[in-house]
Design a protein around this motif. Structure first.
Motif, PDB file in Angstrom:
ATOM      1  N   LEU A 258     -39.443 -52.038  18.214  1.00 19.27           N
ATOM      2  CA  LEU A 258     -39.453 -50.880  19.102  1.00 19.27           C
ATOM      3  C   LEU A 258     -37.996 -50.481  19.303  1.00 19.27           C
ATOM      4  CD1 LEU A 258     -41.592 -49.375  20.897  1.00 19.27           C
ATOM      5  CD2 LEU A 258     -40.893 -50.903  22.718  1.00 19.27           C
ATOM      6  N   THR A 259     -37.631 -49.248  18.991  1.00 16.70           N
ATOM      7  CA  THR A 259     -36.242 -48.814  19.088  1.00 16.70           C
ATOM      8  C   THR A 259     -36.122 -47.664  20.075  1.00 16.70           C
ATOM      9  OG1 THR A 259     -35.849 -49.419  16.787  1.00 16.70           O
ATOM     10  CG2 THR A 259     -34.258 -47.948  17.802  1.00 16.70           C
ATOM     11  N   TYR A 260     -35.237 -47.804  21.040  1.00 17.58           N
ATOM     12  CA  TYR A 260     -34.955 -46.747  22.009  1.00 17.58           C
ATOM     13  C   TYR A 260     -33.479 -46.407  21.964  1.00 17.58           C
ATOM     14  CZ  TYR A 260     -39.451 -46.646  24.225  1.00 17.58           C
ATOM     15  OH  TYR A 260     -40.776 -46.472  24.477  1.00 17.58           O
ATOM     16  N   ILE A 261     -32.982 -46.031  20.808  1.00 19.21           N
ATOM     17  CA  ILE A 261     -31.599 -45.608  20.679  1.00 19.21           C
ATOM     18  C   ILE A 261     -31.617 -44.270  19.944  1.00 19.21           C
ATOM     19  CG2 ILE A 261     -29.355 -46.130  19.663  1.00 19.21           C
ATOM     20  CD1 ILE A 261     -30.082 -49.093  19.931  1.00 19.21           C
ATOM     21  N   LEU A 262     -31.070 -43.249  20.553  1.00 25.47           N
ATOM     22  CA  LEU A 262     -31.047 -41.885  20.029  1.00 25.47           C
ATOM     23  C   LEU A 262     -32.460 -41.327  19.884  1.00 25.47           C
ATOM     24  CD1 LEU A 262     -28.174 -42.191  17.405  1.00 25.47           C
ATOM     25  CD2 LEU A 262     -28.032 -41.388  19.738  1.00 25.47           C
ATOM     26  N   ASP A 263     -33.189 -41.758  18.890  1.00 24.18           N
ATOM     27  CA  ASP A 263     -34.562 -41.293  18.707  1.00 24.18           C
ATOM     28  C   ASP A 263     -35.516 -42.325  19.283  1.00 24.18           C
ATOM     29  OD1 ASP A 263     -33.533 -40.253  15.495  1.00 24.18           O
ATOM     30  OD2 ASP A 263     -33.873 -38.972  17.226  1.00 24.18           O
ATOM     31  N   TYR A 264     -36.663 -41.886  19.680  1.00 23.42           N
ATOM     32  CA  TYR A 264     -37.685 -42.802  20.177  1.00 23.42           C
ATOM     33  C   TYR A 264     -38.628 -43.096  19.033  1.00 23.42           C
ATOM     34  CZ  TYR A 264     -35.826 -41.463  24.652  1.00 23.42           C
ATOM     35  OH  TYR A 264     -34.996 -41.250  25.712  1.00 23.42           O
ATOM     36  N   GLN A 265     -38.577 -44.326  18.534  1.00 24.37           N
ATOM     37  CA  GLN A 265     -39.437 -44.672  17.429  1.00 24.37           C
ATOM     38  C   GLN A 265     -39.719 -46.163  17.385  1.00 24.37           C
ATOM     39  OE1 GLN A 265     -36.451 -45.235  13.696  1.00 24.37           O
ATOM     40  NE2 GLN A 265     -37.305 -43.235  13.921  1.00 24.37           N
ATOM     41  N   ALA A 266     -40.760 -46.482  16.666  1.00 24.21           N
ATOM     42  CA  ALA A 266     -41.126 -47.866  16.446  1.00 24.21           C
ATOM     43  C   ALA A 266     -41.352 -48.052  14.955  1.00 24.21           C
ATOM     44  CB  ALA A 266     -42.404 -48.211  17.213  1.00 24.21           C
ATOM     45  N   LEU A 267     -41.114 -49.256  14.498  1.00 25.39           N
ATOM     46  CA  LEU A 267     -41.382 -49.607  13.115  1.00 25.39           C
ATOM     47  C   LEU A 267     -42.396 -50.741  13.113  1.00 25.39           C
ATOM     48  CD1 LEU A 267     -37.697 -49.771  11.823  1.00 25.39           C
ATOM     49  CD2 LEU A 267     -39.276 -47.848  11.669  1.00 25.39           C
ATOM     50  N   SER A 268     -43.415 -50.598  12.297  1.00 23.50           N
ATOM     51  CA  SER A 268     -44.410 -51.649  12.160  1.00 23.50           C
ATOM     52  C   SER A 268     -44.841 -51.646  10.710  1.00 23.50           C
ATOM     53  CB  SER A 268     -45.611 -51.390  13.065  1.00 23.50           C
ATOM     54  OG  SER A 268     -46.595 -52.393  12.888  1.00 23.50           O
ATOM     55  N   GLY A 269     -44.517 -52.724  10.021  1.00 24.03           N
ATOM     56  CA  GLY A 269     -44.826 -52.740   8.600  1.00 24.03           C
ATOM     57  C   GLY A 269     -44.090 -51.614   7.927  1.00 24.03           C
ATOM     58  N   CYS A 270     -44.817 -50.762   7.253  1.00 30.84           N
ATOM     59  CA  CYS A 270     -44.219 -49.610   6.589  1.00 30.84           C
ATOM     60  C   CYS A 270     -44.435 -48.337   7.385  1.00 30.84           C
ATOM     61  CB  CYS A 270     -44.817 -49.465   5.197  1.00 30.84           C
ATOM     62  SG  CYS A 270     -44.399 -50.872   4.154  1.00 30.84           S
ATOM     63  N   GLN A 271     -44.928 -48.460   8.596  1.00 35.40           N
ATOM     64  CA  GLN A 271     -45.151 -47.299   9.452  1.00 35.40           C
ATOM     65  C   GLN A 271     -43.924 -47.002  10.309  1.00 35.40           C
ATOM     66  OE1 GLN A 271     -48.656 -48.319  11.771  1.00 35.40           O
ATOM     67  NE2 GLN A 271     -49.817 -46.808  10.606  1.00 35.40           N
ATOM     68  N   VAL A 272     -43.654 -45.718  10.499  1.00 35.56           N
ATOM     69  CA  VAL A 272     -42.641 -45.242  11.429  1.00 35.56           C
ATOM     70  C   VAL A 272     -43.399 -44.413  12.460  1.00 35.56           C
ATOM     71  CG1 VAL A 272     -40.560 -43.872  11.743  1.00 35.56           C
ATOM     72  CG2 VAL A 272     -40.902 -45.167   9.629  1.00 35.56           C
TER      73      VAL A 272
END
Length: 151
Positions: free
Chosen positions: A61-75
């Motif tokens: 789970l990334t909360y830097i600049l953009d709000y996004q999560a990575l799981s496997g090959c999913q963004v």
């Protein structure tokens, strides 16, 4: 005269009581901070527990600049709504990376977006971020430079 003084004193006491009550616990609670880069360490979903090791490439789970999560090959990207410790992820979009690591296994089998949609509460400690919802608890720890999650 004595009655007027007592009424004035009673009014002053009542005013102080109201002001005291408004200062005790009725102030707006600050929004929980989700800022940072986090890796999922533990998931409890409907009583089933999964513990992720660093080597298993856990969801991030990334909360830097953009709000996004990575799981496997999913963004996964979303809009975040916070009110104190109440948190909701909405307007979610899910995409795929151009390539995946060789022999990669997605431990959540593409269900990470569905889990994030169920979140309605967050709490943050010194070294943890816990997202929870209906029969769901996801515990994250900070992602550091020694983690090999994003190789």
């Amino acid at each position: 005269m004595r009655t007027r003084g007592c009424r004035g004193l009673a009014g002053a006491v009542a005013l102080l009581a109201v002001l005291g009550l408004s200062a005790c616990g009725h102030a707006a609670e600050p929004d929980v901070s989700l800022e940072g880069r986090w890796r999922l360490e533990r998931l409890v979903d409907a009583g089933d527990e999964t513990v992720f090791a660093k080597v298993s490439r856990p969801p991030v789970l990334t909360y830097i600049l953009d709000y996004q999560a990575l799981s496997g090959c999913q963004v996964i990207e979303w809009k975040t709504h916070t009110d104190g410790e109440d948190v909701r992820f909405t307007d979610m979009s899910v995409g795929s990376m151009m390539s995946c690591p060789v022999n990669f296994v997605d431990l959540l089998d593409g269900t990470y977006p569905d889990l994030l949609r169920r979140v309605d509460h967050a709490r943050r400690g010194d070294r943890t971020l816990v997202l929870s919802g209906d029969d769901l608890e996801m515990t994250f720890v900070p992602l550091d430079s020694r983690d090999t999650v994003l190789d």
